[in-house]
Design a protein around this motif. Structure first.
Motif, PDB file in Angstrom:
ATOM      1  N   ARG A 264       0.825  -1.207   0.000  1.00 58.42           N
ATOM      2  CA  ARG A 264       0.000   0.000   0.000  1.00 58.42           C
ATOM      3  C   ARG A 264       0.864   1.264   0.000  1.00 58.42           C
ATOM      4  NH1 ARG A 264      -2.082   3.418   3.191  1.00 58.42           N
ATOM      5  NH2 ARG A 264      -0.912   2.578   4.949  1.00 58.42           N
ATOM      6  N   LYS A 265       1.949   1.223   0.789  1.00 63.89           N
ATOM      7  CA  LYS A 265       2.848   2.390   0.860  1.00 63.89           C
ATOM      8  C   LYS A 265       3.525   2.657  -0.488  1.00 63.89           C
ATOM      9  CE  LYS A 265       4.092   2.376   5.774  1.00 63.89           C
ATOM     10  NZ  LYS A 265       5.151   2.052   6.753  1.00 63.89           N
ATOM     11  N   ILE A 266       3.968   1.576  -1.162  1.00 70.39           N
ATOM     12  CA  ILE A 266       4.630   1.745  -2.466  1.00 70.39           C
ATOM     13  C   ILE A 266       3.621   2.242  -3.504  1.00 70.39           C
ATOM     14  CG2 ILE A 266       5.800   0.519  -4.353  1.00 70.39           C
ATOM     15  CD1 ILE A 266       7.496   1.107  -1.831  1.00 70.39           C
ATOM     16  N   GLN A 267       2.417   1.725  -3.407  1.00 69.26           N
ATOM     17  CA  GLN A 267       1.342   2.148  -4.304  1.00 69.26           C
ATOM     18  C   GLN A 267       1.105   3.663  -4.170  1.00 69.26           C
ATOM     19  OE1 GLN A 267      -1.811  -0.586  -3.789  1.00 69.26           O
ATOM     20  NE2 GLN A 267      -2.877  -0.004  -5.676  1.00 69.26           N
ATOM     21  N   ARG A 268       0.943   4.107  -2.936  1.00 69.53           N
ATOM     22  CA  ARG A 268       0.707   5.545  -2.690  1.00 69.53           C
ATOM     23  C   ARG A 268       1.883   6.397  -3.112  1.00 69.53           C
ATOM     24  NH1 ARG A 268      -2.104   6.133   3.105  1.00 69.53           N
ATOM     25  NH2 ARG A 268      -3.955   4.877   2.698  1.00 69.53           N
ATOM     26  N   PHE A 269       3.093   5.881  -2.851  1.00 71.56           N
ATOM     27  CA  PHE A 269       4.289   6.639  -3.216  1.00 71.56           C
ATOM     28  C   PHE A 269       4.294   6.908  -4.727  1.00 71.56           C
ATOM     29  CE2 PHE A 269       8.763   6.746  -4.621  1.00 71.56           C
ATOM     30  CZ  PHE A 269       9.237   7.786  -3.851  1.00 71.56           C
ATOM     31  N   TRP A 270       4.016   5.869  -5.518  1.00 77.14           N
ATOM     32  CA  TRP A 270       4.056   6.037  -6.969  1.00 77.14           C
ATOM     33  C   TRP A 270       2.884   6.858  -7.484  1.00 77.14           C
ATOM     34  CZ3 TRP A 270       7.884   5.763 -10.231  1.00 77.14           C
ATOM     35  CH2 TRP A 270       9.024   5.040  -9.858  1.00 77.14           C
ATOM     36  N   GLN A 271       1.752   6.718  -6.819  1.00 79.21           N
ATOM     37  CA  GLN A 271       0.635   7.605  -7.177  1.00 79.21           C
ATOM     38  C   GLN A 271       1.033   9.059  -6.909  1.00 79.21           C
ATOM     39  OE1 GLN A 271      -2.342   5.632  -4.839  1.00 79.21           O
ATOM     40  NE2 GLN A 271      -3.083   4.384  -6.560  1.00 79.21           N
ATOM     41  N   GLY A 272       1.774   9.277  -5.836  1.00 83.85           N
ATOM     42  CA  GLY A 272       2.282  10.609  -5.509  1.00 83.85           C
ATOM     43  C   GLY A 272       3.231  11.132  -6.584  1.00 83.85           C
ATOM     44  N   LEU A 273       3.944  10.211  -7.260  1.00 78.92           N
ATOM     45  CA  LEU A 273       4.837  10.612  -8.362  1.00 78.92           C
ATOM     46  C   LEU A 273       4.061  10.817  -9.659  1.00 78.92           C
ATOM     47  CD1 LEU A 273       7.908   8.196  -7.806  1.00 78.92           C
ATOM     48  CD2 LEU A 273       7.691  10.555  -7.044  1.00 78.92           C
ATOM     49  N   GLY A 274       2.751  10.544  -9.614  1.00 81.62           N
ATOM     50  CA  GLY A 274       1.905  10.809 -10.774  1.00 81.62           C
ATOM     51  C   GLY A 274       1.549   9.594 -11.605  1.00 81.62           C
ATOM     52  N   SER A 275       1.987   8.415 -11.188  1.00 83.57           N
ATOM     53  CA  SER A 275       1.780   7.218 -12.000  1.00 83.57           C
ATOM     54  C   SER A 275       0.426   6.567 -11.747  1.00 83.57           C
ATOM     55  CB  SER A 275       2.862   6.171 -11.698  1.00 83.57           C
ATOM     56  OG  SER A 275       4.130   6.700 -11.998  1.00 83.57           O
TER      57      SER A 275
END
Lengths: 297, 297
Positions: free
Chosen positions: A160-171
Motif C-alpha cells: 500500500r505504501k509503495i502504491q501511494r508513493f508512486w501515485q504521488g509521483l503521478g503514476s
C-alpha cells in the motif's frame, strides 16, 4: 510520507524519483548510495540538489531509512540485495524499478531464501535513451503506468505504501503477477527494442550504409529511436527475460516469413489484409493510449 | 516559373505541392484532375483554395499546362500515363512523386515504348500517415530530400526545371539511377514499414492484445507509428519494389536468427556487441540527419 528515502543508484530513474518525490513532499530527507566509480555522478546529484547527501557505505546510507529504492540496472539487483541483507530492517519498505520482475524475485529468493515480506518489486513504464542523473527530470512518471508485482507473502501495508508513493509521483499503478508482467513487457518493449537493434545493426553493416542513412527520413528516425538505448542495460534485460523473449522472436520470424511468402507469391489481397489488420490494431492501441492519457491527467 | 500547373491526384502530396507552389509563386494557375469518385475531394481542394479549378476531363485539365505532376498512388502510374498519352505535348514537362522509381519507368516504357524525354521521374522523401487534401500542408517538403531518377534520354532542360521547382518547394534535390533509389528506399523506408506492420499484426492477433496495448508506452507508439500508414499504398509499394524488398526481409530474418541464437546460447558479450554496434550506427545516422537539417535550413 517517508522520513528518509535512500536511493541505490542515482541515475536517470533514481534521480527522477528523487526530484519528483522532493517536489511532491513524499520524503523529508533523500540520500543516495553508489559505488566508488559512481562518485562523480553522486557529487553532481548532490550539487544540483537531487539528493541531500550520498554515501559509499551502505550501512550509513540505509540507517533509519524507511524507504529504500533499488534503482540500479536490473542485472545488479542480486548484488545490491546481498549488500543490503546485513542491514535489512523490518521497519523499512524496500522496492526496486527493474524492467524484468521474474529475475528480481529470483534474485531476492537466492539472497534471502524467500522474497522478504517488506520487499515490493515494482516497474515504472517510463524511461529515455539517456542515462545519468543529469538526464533526470521531475515528472518523468506523470501519467505513466507503474506495475507492482507482489508475491503471496508480500506485506499488504508495504504494498500500500509503495502504491501511494508512486501515485504521488503521478503514476497509474497496476498490480499483477511477475510472470504476467514479463510476458507483457516482452511484447511491448523488449521485442521492439531487439527489432530496432536488429534493423540498425543490419543496415549499419552494409557497404552503402552512409548513403542509406543519408536518405533516411523522419519515419526511420522514429522507428529506430529505441536502438539508441543503452546496450548494456538491454543485454541484461534480454538475459533476465530470455524465456519470454525467445518465443516472441520466433513468432515474429514466422510473421516475417508469412509476409515474405505472400509478397513472393504476389498474393496482394492477403498482404493488404495483413497491413490493414495492423493499421486497425494500432488504431485500437492509440485510442486506448489517448484515453489513458486523458484519464491520468 | 510555370504558367499552368496541372496536378493529377490532389491528395496529401499533390495538395501540399499546390499549396507550397502557390505561396512560393512557382505557378500562375494551378488546376487539379481526378476521377468521378474523387469529386468531393477535388471540390474541397478548390473551396479551400489549394487549386484554382478541377476537371474530370483530362484533355481540358492538361490543355496548355507547362507542368503536369502525377501525384496518384504509385500503382496507378501506368493508367495515368495511358490517360495522358493522347495529349502528350513536347512543350510540357511531366513528373511524378512515386515512392518506387523502377516501376514508374517500367510503366512509362510500357505505355510509350520508351520513357518520354520530357518525363522526369521524382520522389519527395516526405509524407505522413494521413491522406486527402485536408491533410495537405505548406512546407511538407521543406528541408526534405527529393530524388530525381532520369534515364539517359531524359531532356536536361526538363530535368533542370523539375530540379528548380523542387528546390523552390524547399527540398534538397539529388539525382541518381532508379535502381539505386529503389535499393536505398527499400532499406530505409519499405523494410521498416513491413517490420512495423508485422509486429503490430502479430501482437494484434494475441488473445491478450488489449492488455499488451494497455501497458505499451511512448517507445511502442513511436516504433509502430508507420504501421498506421495506408495499407493499399503500402501493398502497391511492396508490389512495385518486390525485387529489392524480398532479399532485405531475408537479411533481417538472418539478423533476427542471429540474435535469437546468441540469446539462446547465453552469448551476452556478442549480444552486447551487436546492440552497441547498432547504437553507434544510429548515432552516425543522427549526426548526418542533424547536419543535413542544418544545411538545408
Amino acid at each position: 510520507m517517508f522520513n528518509k528515502l535512500c536511493i541505490i543508484g542515482v541515475g536517470l530513474i533514481g534521480g527522477s524519483i528523487a526530484k519528483t518525490a522532493r517536489l511532491q513532499n513524499l520524503a523529508t530527507v533523500i540520500v543516495g548510495f553508489g559505488r566508488e566509480d559512481d562518485v562523480q555522478n553522486l557529487q553532481t546529484a548532490r550539487q544540483i540538489g537531487v539528493i541531500d547527501a550520498y554515501y559509499l557505505d551502505i550501512a550509513v546510507a540505509v540507517a533509519d531509512a524507511d524507504l529504500v529504492i533499488i534503482a540500479t540496472p536490473v542485472a545488479s539487483t542480486a548484488d545490491v540485495l546481498r549488500l543490503l541483507q546485513p542491514y535489512w530492517s523490518a521497519n523499512t519498505v524496500y522496492t526496486d524499478v527493474g524492467s524484468t520482475k521474474g529475475s528480481v524475485l529470483a534474485a531476492a529468493q537466492a539472497v534471502f531464501g524467500q522474497v522478504p515480506d517488506n520487499f515490493v518489486p515494482a516497474h515504472p513504464i517510463a524511461g529515455a535513451e539517456q542515462s545519468g542523473v543529469l538526464a533526470a527530470v521531475d515528472g518523468l512518471f506523470a501519467n505513466k503506468r507503474l506495475i507492482i508485482t507482489p508475491v503471496e507473502t508480500t506485506d499488504t501495508e508495504a504494498l500500500r505504501k509503495i502504491q501511494r508513493f508512486w501515485q504521488g509521483l503521478g503514476s497509474a499503478v497496476s498490480v499483477m503477477e511477475a510472470t504476467h508482467h514479463d510476458q507483457i513487457l516482452a511484447a511491448t518493449s523488449h521485442l521492439p527494442h531487439i527489432l530496432a537493434f536488429a534493423l540498425v545493426d543490419m543496415l549499419g553493416h552494409k557497404d552503402e550504409q552512409s548513403e542509406i542513412f543519408k536518405y533516411a527520413a523522419g519515419g526511420f528516425k522514429d522507428f529506430t529511436r529505441i536502438a539508441s538505448s543503452d546496450p548494456g542495460m538491454w543485454t541484461a534485460i534480454c538475459e533476465a527475460n530470455k524465456q519470454e523473449i525467445l518465443p516472441l522472436i520466433d513468432q515474429l520470424q514466422m510473421e516475417l516469413a508469412k509476409l515474405h511468402d505472400l509478397l513472393a507469391a504476389d498474393d496482394y489481397s492477403q498482404l493488404f489484409a495483413t497491413f490493414a489488420y495492423a493499421k486497425t490494431a494500432r488504431q485500437r492501441f492509440l485510442e486506448q493510449f489517448d484515453k489513458q492519457q486523458n484519464q491520468l491527467q
